[in-house]
Design a protein around this motif. Structure first.
Motif, PDB file in Angstrom:
ATOM      1  N   SER A 178       0.826  -1.198   0.000  1.00  0.00           N
ATOM      2  CA  SER A 178       0.000   0.000   0.000  1.00  0.00           C
ATOM      3  C   SER A 178       0.868   1.259   0.000  1.00  0.00           C
ATOM      4  O   SER A 178       1.867   1.332   0.720  1.00  0.00           O
ATOM      5  N   PHE A 179       0.438   2.232  -0.796  1.00  0.00           N
ATOM      6  CA  PHE A 179       1.192   3.484  -0.945  1.00  0.00           C
ATOM      7  C   PHE A 179       0.238   4.667  -0.787  1.00  0.00           C
ATOM      8  O   PHE A 179      -0.850   4.678  -1.375  1.00  0.00           O
ATOM      9  N   PRO A 180       0.628   5.677  -0.003  1.00  0.00           N
ATOM     10  CA  PRO A 180      -0.276   6.808   0.250  1.00  0.00           C
ATOM     11  C   PRO A 180      -0.380   7.759  -0.939  1.00  0.00           C
ATOM     12  O   PRO A 180       0.610   7.987  -1.651  1.00  0.00           O
ATOM     13  N   LEU A 181      -1.561   8.293  -1.149  1.00  0.00           N
ATOM     14  CA  LEU A 181      -1.755   9.422  -2.061  1.00  0.00           C
ATOM     15  C   LEU A 181      -1.556  10.665  -1.204  1.00  0.00           C
ATOM     16  O   LEU A 181      -2.471  11.131  -0.535  1.00  0.00           O
ATOM     17  N   ARG A 182      -0.358  11.192  -1.205  1.00  0.00           N
ATOM     18  CA  ARG A 182       0.045  12.213  -0.240  1.00  0.00           C
ATOM     19  C   ARG A 182       0.725  13.365  -0.951  1.00  0.00           C
ATOM     20  O   ARG A 182       1.505  13.179  -1.880  1.00  0.00           O
ATOM     21  N   LEU A 183       0.401  14.583  -0.513  1.00  0.00           N
ATOM     22  CA  LEU A 183       1.044  15.769  -1.069  1.00  0.00           C
ATOM     23  C   LEU A 183       1.127  16.841   0.004  1.00  0.00           C
ATOM     24  O   LEU A 183       0.105  17.241   0.574  1.00  0.00           O
ATOM     25  N   ARG A 184       2.344  17.263   0.299  1.00  0.00           N
ATOM     26  CA  ARG A 184       2.597  18.345   1.260  1.00  0.00           C
ATOM     27  C   ARG A 184       1.916  18.100   2.610  1.00  0.00           C
ATOM     28  O   ARG A 184       1.291  18.982   3.189  1.00  0.00           O
ATOM     29  N   GLY A 185       2.022  16.889   3.083  1.00  0.00           N
ATOM     30  CA  GLY A 185       1.485  16.569   4.399  1.00  0.00           C
ATOM     31  C   GLY A 185       0.022  16.192   4.413  1.00  0.00           C
ATOM     32  O   GLY A 185      -0.491  15.767   5.454  1.00  0.00           O
ATOM     33  N   HIS A 186      -0.661  16.335   3.292  1.00  0.00           N
ATOM     34  CA  HIS A 186      -2.073  15.967   3.210  1.00  0.00           C
ATOM     35  C   HIS A 186      -2.201  14.588   2.569  1.00  0.00           C
ATOM     36  O   HIS A 186      -1.600  14.316   1.531  1.00  0.00           O
ATOM     37  N   ILE A 187      -2.987  13.733   3.187  1.00  0.00           N
ATOM     38  CA  ILE A 187      -3.175  12.374   2.689  1.00  0.00           C
ATOM     39  C   ILE A 187      -4.603  12.249   2.167  1.00  0.00           C
ATOM     40  O   ILE A 187      -5.572  12.441   2.903  1.00  0.00           O
ATOM     41  N   PHE A 188      -4.729  11.924   0.903  1.00  0.00           N
ATOM     42  CA  PHE A 188      -6.039  11.856   0.258  1.00  0.00           C
ATOM     43  C   PHE A 188      -6.581  10.432   0.151  1.00  0.00           C
ATOM     44  O   PHE A 188      -7.770  10.238  -0.058  1.00  0.00           O
ATOM     45  N   GLY A 189      -5.720   9.453   0.284  1.00  0.00           N
ATOM     46  CA  GLY A 189      -6.160   8.067   0.164  1.00  0.00           C
ATOM     47  C   GLY A 189      -4.955   7.162   0.029  1.00  0.00           C
ATOM     48  O   GLY A 189      -3.844   7.521   0.430  1.00  0.00           O
ATOM     49  N   SER A 190      -5.174   5.988  -0.553  1.00  0.00           N
ATOM     50  CA  SER A 190      -4.065   5.059  -0.736  1.00  0.00           C
ATOM     51  C   SER A 190      -4.259   4.205  -1.981  1.00  0.00           C
ATOM     52  O   SER A 190      -5.390   3.897  -2.370  1.00  0.00           O
ATOM     53  N   LEU A 191      -3.142   3.865  -2.603  1.00  0.00           N
ATOM     54  CA  LEU A 191      -3.099   2.911  -3.718  1.00  0.00           C
ATOM     55  C   LEU A 191      -2.706   1.569  -3.122  1.00  0.00           C
ATOM     56  O   LEU A 191      -1.703   1.473  -2.414  1.00  0.00           O
ATOM     57  N   ASN A 192      -3.485   0.551  -3.426  1.00  0.00           N
ATOM     58  CA  ASN A 192      -3.285  -0.735  -2.798  1.00  0.00           C
ATOM     59  C   ASN A 192      -3.047  -1.808  -3.860  1.00  0.00           C
ATOM     60  O   ASN A 192      -3.907  -2.050  -4.717  1.00  0.00           O
ATOM     61  N   LEU A 193      -1.870  -2.405  -3.818  1.00  0.00           N
ATOM     62  CA  LEU A 193      -1.461  -3.378  -4.826  1.00  0.00           C
ATOM     63  C   LEU A 193      -1.416  -4.771  -4.203  1.00  0.00           C
ATOM     64  O   LEU A 193      -0.884  -4.946  -3.099  1.00  0.00           O
ATOM     65  N   PHE A 194      -1.968  -5.732  -4.913  1.00  0.00           N
ATOM     66  CA  PHE A 194      -2.055  -7.096  -4.408  1.00  0.00           C
ATOM     67  C   PHE A 194      -1.393  -8.063  -5.383  1.00  0.00           C
ATOM     68  O   PHE A 194      -1.372  -7.830  -6.589  1.00  0.00           O
ATOM     69  N   SER A 195      -0.886  -9.171  -4.834  1.00  0.00           N
ATOM     70  CA  SER A 195      -0.300 -10.194  -5.692  1.00  0.00           C
ATOM     71  C   SER A 195      -0.498 -11.568  -5.068  1.00  0.00           C
ATOM     72  O   SER A 195      -0.801 -11.691  -3.871  1.00  0.00           O
ATOM     73  N   SER A 196      -0.333 -12.590  -5.878  1.00  0.00           N
ATOM     74  CA  SER A 196      -0.483 -13.975  -5.418  1.00  0.00           C
ATOM     75  C   SER A 196       0.868 -14.601  -5.097  1.00  0.00           C
ATOM     76  O   SER A 196       0.949 -15.801  -4.848  1.00  0.00           O
ATOM     77  N   VAL A 197       1.910 -13.803  -5.092  1.00  0.00           N
ATOM     78  CA  VAL A 197       3.263 -14.280  -4.786  1.00  0.00           C
ATOM     79  C   VAL A 197       3.697 -13.722  -3.430  1.00  0.00           C
ATOM     80  O   VAL A 197       3.634 -12.513  -3.204  1.00  0.00           O
ATOM     81  N   ARG A 198       4.104 -14.584  -2.542  1.00  0.00           N
ATOM     82  CA  ARG A 198       4.497 -14.172  -1.200  1.00  0.00           C
ATOM     83  C   ARG A 198       5.934 -13.684  -1.192  1.00  0.00           C
ATOM     84  O   ARG A 198       6.864 -14.416  -0.842  1.00  0.00           O
ATOM     85  N   GLU A 199       6.105 -12.438  -1.566  1.00  0.00           N
ATOM     86  CA  GLU A 199       7.424 -11.829  -1.550  1.00  0.00           C
ATOM     87  C   GLU A 199       7.277 -10.320  -1.540  1.00  0.00           C
ATOM     88  O   GLU A 199       6.250  -9.776  -1.982  1.00  0.00           O
ATOM     89  N   PRO A 200       8.278  -9.607  -1.036  1.00  0.00           N
ATOM     90  CA  PRO A 200       8.201  -8.136  -1.007  1.00  0.00           C
ATOM     91  C   PRO A 200       8.365  -7.559  -2.399  1.00  0.00           C
ATOM     92  O   PRO A 200       8.864  -8.220  -3.313  1.00  0.00           O
ATOM     93  N   PHE A 201       7.919  -6.327  -2.547  1.00  0.00           N
ATOM     94  CA  PHE A 201       8.161  -5.598  -3.785  1.00  0.00           C
ATOM     95  C   PHE A 201       9.663  -5.372  -3.954  1.00  0.00           C
ATOM     96  O   PHE A 201      10.380  -5.172  -2.973  1.00  0.00           O
ATOM     97  N   SER A 202      10.116  -5.387  -5.177  1.00  0.00           N
ATOM     98  CA  SER A 202      11.499  -4.994  -5.432  1.00  0.00           C
ATOM     99  C   SER A 202      11.628  -3.487  -5.186  1.00  0.00           C
ATOM    100  O   SER A 202      10.629  -2.751  -5.187  1.00  0.00           O
ATOM    101  N   ASP A 203      12.843  -3.026  -4.978  1.00  0.00           N
ATOM    102  CA  ASP A 203      13.062  -1.589  -4.794  1.00  0.00           C
ATOM    103  C   ASP A 203      12.570  -0.810  -6.011  1.00  0.00           C
ATOM    104  O   ASP A 203      12.020   0.292  -5.879  1.00  0.00           O
ATOM    105  N   GLN A 204      12.749  -1.389  -7.198  1.00  0.00           N
ATOM    106  CA  GLN A 204      12.321  -0.720  -8.422  1.00  0.00           C
ATOM    107  C   GLN A 204      10.803  -0.576  -8.476  1.00  0.00           C
ATOM    108  O   GLN A 204      10.280   0.494  -8.802  1.00  0.00           O
ATOM    109  N   ASP A 205      10.084  -1.652  -8.131  1.00  0.00           N
ATOM    110  CA  ASP A 205       8.625  -1.599  -8.151  1.00  0.00           C
ATOM    111  C   ASP A 205       8.088  -0.635  -7.097  1.00  0.00           C
ATOM    112  O   ASP A 205       7.131   0.108  -7.345  1.00  0.00           O
ATOM    113  N   ALA A 206       8.699  -0.639  -5.919  1.00  0.00           N
ATOM    114  CA  ALA A 206       8.254   0.261  -4.855  1.00  0.00           C
ATOM    115  C   ALA A 206       8.471   1.721  -5.252  1.00  0.00           C
ATOM    116  O   ALA A 206       7.599   2.578  -5.043  1.00  0.00           O
ATOM    117  N   ALA A 207       9.622   2.012  -5.834  1.00  0.00           N
ATOM    118  CA  ALA A 207       9.914   3.381  -6.266  1.00  0.00           C
ATOM    119  C   ALA A 207       8.958   3.816  -7.366  1.00  0.00           C
ATOM    120  O   ALA A 207       8.483   4.963  -7.382  1.00  0.00           O
TER     121      ALA A 207
END
Length: 237
Positions: free
Chosen positions: A122-151
């Motif tokens: 999950s990643f926040p929709l955030r700008l200048r301290g204000h949080i408007f919501g979140s983007l939520n990504l799901f997968s069927s593979v039990r592993e963390p996001f790569s640094d590239q995907d997270a960025a």
């Protein structure tokens, strides 16, 4: 240096996100672009977006398919899950194995696992301290996001959030909330249109949404306008 097709396509997505509202799209169109691009360019298979209304209550405004909508609505209904924690903290939440979080979010984890999701990011929709919501990504593979995907996911959310408020200042919170309220109304109409198309063509809801989205994109129209035409004016897709 020759750019790969992926780099070209990704650059086009950032341009589309940046221009989405100025081009006359609704907030829901911008969020739909974010959902589609985040699953296309990261390891996530599915995505959903929660946005807060003027009272701070979260609502589902975009999802890649119906099973994602079910899981997102479950988070809201049972008030538990990584997406809510992300919104509350304003920080990304990485859950590489949902089965290990049953004690933390028992109902949400059970529902997510039953729908085939084993990891959530999950990643926040955030700008200048204000949080408007979140983007939520799901997968069927039990592993963390790569640094590239997270960025990349963070970059996509930042551009989408900027486009969300590009014609307003953060101080003009009422105007931004008005945009979000309109997005929620558009979402309801789109759900109605999906139902109409599913019944009319005898197809699943996901296929009906694909018809709606494709028609809107190819005709350079708002999802809201096409949905309105389907529901109230008999538009045949």
């Amino acid at each position: 240096m020759v750019s790969s097709q992926r780099e070209v396509d990704l650059a086009d997505v950032f341009v589309l996100l940046a221009d989405s509202l100025s081009a006359g799209h609704d907030v829901v169109d911008t969020m739909d672009i974010l959902v589609q691009s985040s699953t296309e360019f990261t390891a996530a298979t599915d995505a959903g977006i929660l946005l807060a209304d003027s009272g701070g209550v979260l609502h589902v405004v975009a999802s890649s398919n119906e099973r994602t909508s079910v899981v997102e609505e479950a988070q809201l209904g049972y008030n538990q899950g990584p997406c809510l924690d992300c919104f509350a903290s304003g920080e990304p939440v990485e859950v590489s194995d949902l089965s290990e979080e049953s004690g933390r979010w028992p109902v949400f984890v059970a529902i997510a696992l039953s729908r085939g999701f084993d990891a959530a990011h999950s990643f926040p929709l955030r700008l200048r301290g204000h949080i408007f919501g979140s983007l939520n990504l799901f997968s069927s593979v039990r592993e963390p996001f790569s640094d590239q995907d997270a960025a990349l996911a963070l970059a996509l959310t930042q551009v989408a959030t900027i486009s969300l408020v590009q014609h307003q200042t953060i101080r003009n919170q009422g105007a931004v909330n008005g945009q979000l309220q309109q997005a929620l109304k558009s979402r309801i109409l789109i759900e109605q249109a999906k139902g109409v198309l599913a019944q009319r063509h005898g197809v699943p809801i996901d296929a009906a949404f694909s018809l709606l989205r494709t028609y809107a994109r190819t005709s350079s129209s708002k999802l809201h306008d096409i949905a309105d035409a389907v529901v109230y004016h008999g538009l045949s897709l």
